[in-house]
Write a protein that holds these residues in place. Sequence first.
Motif: not given
Length: 463
Positions: A420-426, A440-442, A447-451
């Motif tokens: 979720t943090a990766f998505y938020n940074l995206g 990169v973040y998206f 890749d780690n299962g976040y929609d």
Amino acid sequence: MKKIFCFLFIPFMLFSCSKSARGYDELEKSLMGILLKKDENSVVKQLEKTADLGNEDVFGLAYAYLGETGEDFWNRYLKKSKGIAEFYKASYLQKQNPNDDQIIPLLESSAKQGFVRSYFTLGRIYEDKFEFEKAQEYLKKGKDAGDMYATYSYEYNKKFSNEYKKMENLDKKLKDGSISKDEKKELGTLVLEVMSDYEKAYDILKEFISEGFSPALYAKGKILESEDKEDEAVQLYNQSFEKDKYYLSAFELASKLVNRSKDNYQLALQVLDAAKSDKSVVLGYQGFIYENMKDYDKAEDYYQKAIQKGDVDVMNYLGRLYETKNELKKAKNIYNKAYQLGSIPAGYRLAYVLEEIEAEKTKSKVKDNVRKSKEAKQILEKLSENGDDYSTVDLSLYYPEKDKNIRILNLKAAAKLNSTAFYNLGVYYYTRNDKNKSKVYFRIAKDNGYDIGPVFEKFIEGK
């Protein structure tokens, strides 16, 4: 050097107590170097640069990245990192060569320097050594210092003080060879049922497999399951259940029936009823089944019975039941009780319920990007300080859109590999038109299962 290829399956815990904004640009460069698989020498140099600036979150990231080759990194920061390097070096040594003579002094030094999570680890070490009074001393220190893991373990152990004393005495007999057959059975059963350590229990009880001693059969079943031999494990659970309706085997069989199909609810209840057990694991699971059958009155009744046995985890299930019934004050009270006993999941749900109650007061609707409850924020701050990355992510929702804390908090969680943090940074970099970082973040989040949704799917595909 051990690289990170799949973030979802890295078995490590990360803890941060960082209060300042120092070194987060450098932390992000370290993270980006790992995500983009840059050469290891440049990544290590960047990790060291980040640590030299006093950023505390980098140590957990370094532990994940360096794996079995990180001892030189930890040595560099001994006595220079408020005990964090000592903690991670001890964790490293536990994996390489679990020598307590090396590990305990490191953890004691770590705790004295202020890294209070080390008290919890020391408590666990002494539990494994059957030195429960010493374990409780360290866990109490951790509890008093505000560590929730130590609080949870301390409160749990306190309920079984008589059983722990008995185990300690029986273990001494085991070691000096004076233990009787029945005493050995008792020791192994206590280790299994109180400590939930089926590997250690199996080592003690394996000689009683041939006579069909149910705790021994159950412990071996758990070993087989860990080796992906579920069919063989189920045979052992069935054997011990058919012999004397062993309650742990009844629980395993019932849970497998439920996981297979909701049509098996009644059969699962019959298995649990046949065990005639008042253990909290059975009572709680009966409540869970009734909740899934939408028989909320029976579910609450069984949950309450389990809670009367002191089961903190069942308090969370009861809290969710109250949420389902929209009885938010009841949910708040039971979550708060579990939270005070050290339950991090209860604290997380408590913060959510407090927001719901706040929204009801103001006749507004809680939205994902609006958080108002000061009490909820304080809870999330404590959970974040205790290392809960989901609380760290949610904490970022309490800051205005352009506040620097949004980026910092999500970087802290991203260093713990939170999708979720990766998505938020995206999203953060997308709104600032930094397409390279955003993509990169998206991609990592996906890749780690976040929609990440169709809009950002097209964005990372360049459409």
